[in-house]
Scaffold this motif. Structure first.
Motif, PDB file in Angstrom:
ATOM      1  N   SER A  15       0.854  -1.177   0.000  1.00  0.00           N
ATOM      2  CA  SER A  15       0.000   0.000   0.000  1.00  0.00           C
ATOM      3  C   SER A  15       0.895   1.233   0.000  1.00  0.00           C
ATOM      4  O   SER A  15       1.612   1.496   0.975  1.00  0.00           O
ATOM      5  N   ASP A 130     -13.649  -3.969   1.818  1.00  0.00           N
ATOM      6  CA  ASP A 130     -12.935  -3.696   3.066  1.00  0.00           C
ATOM      7  C   ASP A 130     -13.919  -3.803   4.224  1.00  0.00           C
ATOM      8  O   ASP A 130     -14.918  -3.071   4.266  1.00  0.00           O
ATOM      9  N   ASP A 132     -14.665  -5.019   8.667  1.00  0.00           N
ATOM     10  CA  ASP A 132     -14.117  -4.996  10.024  1.00  0.00           C
ATOM     11  C   ASP A 132     -14.471  -6.231  10.838  1.00  0.00           C
ATOM     12  O   ASP A 132     -13.928  -6.438  11.920  1.00  0.00           O
ATOM     13  N   THR A 150      -9.482  -7.599   5.580  1.00  0.00           N
ATOM     14  CA  THR A 150      -9.619  -7.237   6.997  1.00  0.00           C
ATOM     15  C   THR A 150      -9.260  -5.777   7.250  1.00  0.00           C
ATOM     16  O   THR A 150      -9.042  -5.369   8.385  1.00  0.00           O
ATOM     17  N   THR A 151      -9.221  -4.982   6.224  1.00  0.00           N
ATOM     18  CA  THR A 151      -8.710  -3.611   6.221  1.00  0.00           C
ATOM     19  C   THR A 151      -9.227  -2.725   7.350  1.00  0.00           C
ATOM     20  O   THR A 151      -8.477  -1.932   7.924  1.00  0.00           O
ATOM     21  N   LEU A 152     -10.505  -2.841   7.666  1.00  0.00           N
ATOM     22  CA  LEU A 152     -11.129  -1.881   8.594  1.00  0.00           C
ATOM     23  C   LEU A 152     -11.216  -2.384  10.030  1.00  0.00           C
ATOM     24  O   LEU A 152     -11.772  -1.692  10.887  1.00  0.00           O
ATOM     25  N   TYR A 155     -10.661   0.089  12.923  1.00  0.00           N
ATOM     26  CA  TYR A 155     -10.857   1.444  12.408  1.00  0.00           C
ATOM     27  C   TYR A 155     -12.325   1.848  12.280  1.00  0.00           C
ATOM     28  O   TYR A 155     -12.621   2.879  11.682  1.00  0.00           O
ATOM     29  N   PRO A 164      -5.098  -4.159  15.039  1.00  0.00           N
ATOM     30  CA  PRO A 164      -4.869  -5.083  13.927  1.00  0.00           C
ATOM     31  C   PRO A 164      -3.401  -5.536  13.903  1.00  0.00           C
ATOM     32  O   PRO A 164      -2.545  -4.843  14.448  1.00  0.00           O
ATOM     33  N   PRO A 165      -3.102  -6.654  13.270  1.00  0.00           N
ATOM     34  CA  PRO A 165      -4.057  -7.539  12.600  1.00  0.00           C
ATOM     35  C   PRO A 165      -4.706  -8.497  13.602  1.00  0.00           C
ATOM     36  O   PRO A 165      -4.131  -8.760  14.657  1.00  0.00           O
ATOM     37  N   GLU A 184      -5.123  -7.312   5.544  1.00  0.00           N
ATOM     38  CA  GLU A 184      -4.585  -5.957   5.462  1.00  0.00           C
ATOM     39  C   GLU A 184      -4.787  -5.252   6.789  1.00  0.00           C
ATOM     40  O   GLU A 184      -5.846  -5.350   7.401  1.00  0.00           O
ATOM     41  N   GLY A 185      -3.760  -4.537   7.228  1.00  0.00           N
ATOM     42  CA  GLY A 185      -3.867  -3.760   8.455  1.00  0.00           C
ATOM     43  C   GLY A 185      -2.993  -4.328   9.567  1.00  0.00           C
ATOM     44  O   GLY A 185      -3.174  -5.476   9.983  1.00  0.00           O
ATOM     45  N   GLY A 186      -2.020  -3.549  10.011  1.00  0.00           N
ATOM     46  CA  GLY A 186      -1.233  -3.923  11.178  1.00  0.00           C
ATOM     47  C   GLY A 186      -0.104  -4.902  10.935  1.00  0.00           C
ATOM     48  O   GLY A 186       0.562  -5.305  11.891  1.00  0.00           O
TER      49      GLY A 186
END
Length: 226
Positions: A15, A130, A132, A150-152, A155, A164-165, A184-186
């Motif tokens: 990203s 995306d 949560d 798992t982006t959100l 958030y 996250p993750p 995605e994320g963390g």
């Protein structure tokens, strides 16, 4: 499976984004980041905003997951919230379009299913949803999403305070979702990325740990304060 999505299987997606106030928030800088990531083996990149996507497209042949962050109060949905945002992202050169697929109130009258259908039928692009949590992942798949991320997690209002993750969420999504699940994320280390793949992730998206210079420098400076 769409060939553009299939190309991401088992690899690293980087990203390449920067805060709007950062000197790095410039199309050519983002494009250089993306080109460097691909040169070193990334199978794709995730890029925000049409101008940045267009610049990256000129330098990168690998798949671009495109999005456009737009804050439209009172809705808290901000990742490619409406069809004209998706259209701009597609025209700029995205291969896959990421959208917020939580069940929070959306701006305007358009539903998630209507947005996904528009992206499929009018823009001919697969959709990354995306989310949560697992319920929203299943809801997004029912609405037509081609893959879920798992982006959100951590958030949204429902997951505020979570860090996250969440490999537990990832495993649950892998078990119950009939489409590819993207982590995605963390993800903050190569070891964490490997753990996500071993937990069943289709691909892993890494952002801040690789391209978040502003955030990383801030952390180091703060740690060195007396």
């Amino acid at each position: 499976m769409d060939i553009r999505l299939k190309a991401l299987r088992g690899g690293l997606v980087v990203s390449c984004q920067a805060p709007a106030t950062s000197p790095l928030h410039h199309p050519q800088v983002i494009a250089a980041m993306a080109a460097a990531a691909v040169q070193q083996g990334a199978v794709g990149v995730r890029i925000d905003s049409p101008s940045h996507i267009e610049a990256v497209r000129q330098r990168v042949n690998q798949p671009i997951i495109g999005l456009w962050k737009q804050v439209l109060p009172p809705s808290s949905v901000y990742i490619t919230p409406q069809r004209h945002h998706a259209e701009a992202v597609a025209e700029a050169g995205s291969d896959i379009i990421a959208v917020d697929a939580t069940q929070r109130p959306r701006p305007g009258q358009e539903t998630l299913a209507e947005l996904i259908d528009y992206i499929h039928t009018h823009l001919n692009k697969p959709v990354m949803a995306d989310v949560d949590n697992l319920n929203n992942a299943l809801w997004a798949i029912e609405a037509g999403a081609d893959c879920v991320g798992t982006t959100l997690f951590g958030y949204t209002e429902a997951t505020q305070g979570e860090t996250p993750p969440s490999l537990d969420l990832l495993r649950a999504m892998v078990e119950h979702c009939a489409v590819p699940v993207i982590c995605e994320g963390g993800i903050a280390s190569p070891e964490m990325a490997r753990a996500a793949l071993e937990a069943g992730a289709f691909t892993v998206v890494v952002g801040t740990a690789l391209t978040g210079i502003d955030s990383l420098v801030n952390q180091y400076v703060a740690a060195l304060q007396p």
